[in-house]
Design a protein around this motif. Structure first.
Motif, short mmCIF file in Angstrom:
data_model
loop_
_atom_site.label_atom_id
_atom_site.label_comp_id
_atom_site.label_asym_id
_atom_site.label_seq_id
_atom_site.Cartn_x
_atom_site.Cartn_y
_atom_site.Cartn_z
N ILE A 25 0.83 -1.20 0.00
CA ILE A 25 0.00 0.00 0.00
C ILE A 25 0.87 1.25 0.00
CG2 ILE A 25 -1.80 1.29 1.20
CD1 ILE A 25 -2.71 -1.37 0.00
N ALA A 67 -1.77 -4.23 -4.55
CA ALA A 67 -2.48 -3.47 -3.53
C ALA A 67 -3.95 -3.88 -3.46
CB ALA A 67 -2.37 -1.97 -3.82
N VAL A 68 -4.57 -4.02 -4.62
CA VAL A 68 -5.98 -4.44 -4.66
C VAL A 68 -6.13 -5.83 -4.05
CG1 VAL A 68 -7.90 -5.04 -6.18
CG2 VAL A 68 -6.55 -2.99 -6.64
N GLY A 69 -5.23 -6.74 -4.41
CA GLY A 69 -5.29 -8.10 -3.89
C GLY A 69 -5.18 -8.17 -2.38
N LYS A 70 -4.23 -7.40 -1.84
CA LYS A 70 -4.04 -7.39 -0.37
C LYS A 70 -5.26 -6.79 0.34
CE LYS A 70 0.27 -8.93 0.09
NZ LYS A 70 0.62 -10.14 0.89
N LEU A 71 -5.84 -5.76 -0.26
CA LEU A 71 -6.98 -5.09 0.37
C LEU A 71 -8.22 -5.98 0.39
CD1 LEU A 71 -6.59 -1.48 -1.06
CD2 LEU A 71 -6.52 -2.10 1.36
N ILE A 72 -8.55 -6.59 -0.74
CA ILE A 72 -9.78 -7.37 -0.80
C ILE A 72 -9.69 -8.69 -0.03
CG2 ILE A 72 -10.43 -6.35 -3.01
CD1 ILE A 72 -9.58 -8.90 -4.41
N ILE A 84 -0.35 -1.79 -8.44
CA ILE A 84 -1.82 -1.67 -8.43
C ILE A 84 -2.49 -3.00 -8.11
CG2 ILE A 84 -3.86 -1.18 -9.82
CD1 ILE A 84 -2.20 0.91 -11.32
N SER A 85 -2.16 -4.03 -8.88
CA SER A 85 -2.81 -5.32 -8.68
C SER A 85 -2.50 -5.91 -7.31
CB SER A 85 -2.40 -6.30 -9.78
OG SER A 85 -1.00 -6.48 -9.80
N PHE A 95 2.41 1.80 -3.40
CA PHE A 95 1.38 2.36 -4.29
C PHE A 95 1.23 3.86 -4.06
CE2 PHE A 95 -3.05 3.70 -4.80
CZ PHE A 95 -3.29 3.38 -6.13
#
Length: 262
Positions: free
Chosen positions: A59, A200-205, A197-198, A62
């Motif tokens: 994060i 960060a999204v993966g870790k968040l969801i 980007i990918s 990013f």
């Protein structure tokens, strides 16, 4: 709940790590990961495990790479067509590298990345004549096939070891694509942003980000990355290359220590 001492420490780690990242065109993971792992227990404010560090780092990379990129873009040190080409190639190659890594041992992956870091550190100290006069982006030419090959190779190996390897992009762009040092630094931040980007999204969801501790690092990192990026244009290219070589060398040494202790 993290203590005030831990959050204050994380804030300062964000400031110091992101300043260097913005200045030298690093994604930030190569600096932030060891700092997050070793500094808090060293000063007695607590400790983070690798899963927490990974969630925080992606994060922060990013956010800080985007912050530094905006400044480098204003300074006209970002070659956008290079960023798009290498960033997209790296992202796709990283996916296949991550899949392939299932069939490769962890130690082999670590050795591969340690070799890449050592190679990059040596390359950065090679002599290179370069003017510090204003750079005209429109006059910079590079080989697109070479750029795609380099980014795909780094992306594949980075996907295998779980690290984007942004610090390796810069020396390869400088010495193999003949990109001016300051533009390579600015453009690497763009590639790091695209590549993160990918992740960060993966870790968040998947709920792998400790929000409060991550916020503490980001609050320090974003302004520091912008501040560091402002100095890139003012510092001689030769000094930037030597500073980057030192950072990469420390990273390589730490990785080889991990290899020998594996």
């Amino acid at each position: 709940m993290a203590s005030f001492s831990m959050l204050s420490t994380l804030l300062l780690i964000g400031v110091s790590g992101a300043f260097l990242s913005g200045l030298l065109g690093l994604g930030g993971a190569i600096i932030l990961v060891p700092m997050l792992l070793y500094v808090p227990p060293l000063i007695g404010v607590g400790a983070l495990d690798m899963k927490e560090v990974a969630g925080i780092t992606i994060i922060v990379v990013f956010a800080s790479s985007l912050a530094g990129l905006s400044v480098q873009n204003k300074n006209r040190l970002v070659l956008k067509n290079l960023v798009v080409l290498m960033g997209v190639c790296a992202v796709f190659a990283a996916f296949f590298g991550a899949v392939y890594s299932k069939h490769t041992s962890s130690k082999v992956l670590l050795v591969i990345f340690a070799c890449m870091a050592a190679f990059a550190a040596v390359v950065m100290v090679l002599p290179k004549k370069e003017s510090d006069e204003d750079i005209v982006l429109e006059e910079i030419k590079f080989s697109k096939p070479k750029a795609a090959l380099i980014s795909s190779g780094i992306g594949f190996i980075g996907g295998m070891v779980g690290a984007p390897g942004a610090y390796i992009f810069t020396p390869l762009m400088i010495y193999f694509l003949k990109i001016p040092t300051k533009v390579a630094i600015g453009s690497t931040l763009g590639i790091a942003f695209v590549a993160s980007i990918s992740g960060a999204v993966g870790k968040l969801i998947t709920g792998q980000v400790p929000y409060i501790m991550t916020a503490a690092v980001v609050i320090g990192a974003v302004p520091a990355a912008r501040f560091g990026a402002r100095f890139t244009k003012k510092i001689p290219a030769a000094v930037l290359r030597k500073a980057l070589a030192v950072v990469i060398a420390f990273a390589a040494i730490r990785m080889w220590m991990d290899v020998t202790n594996y």
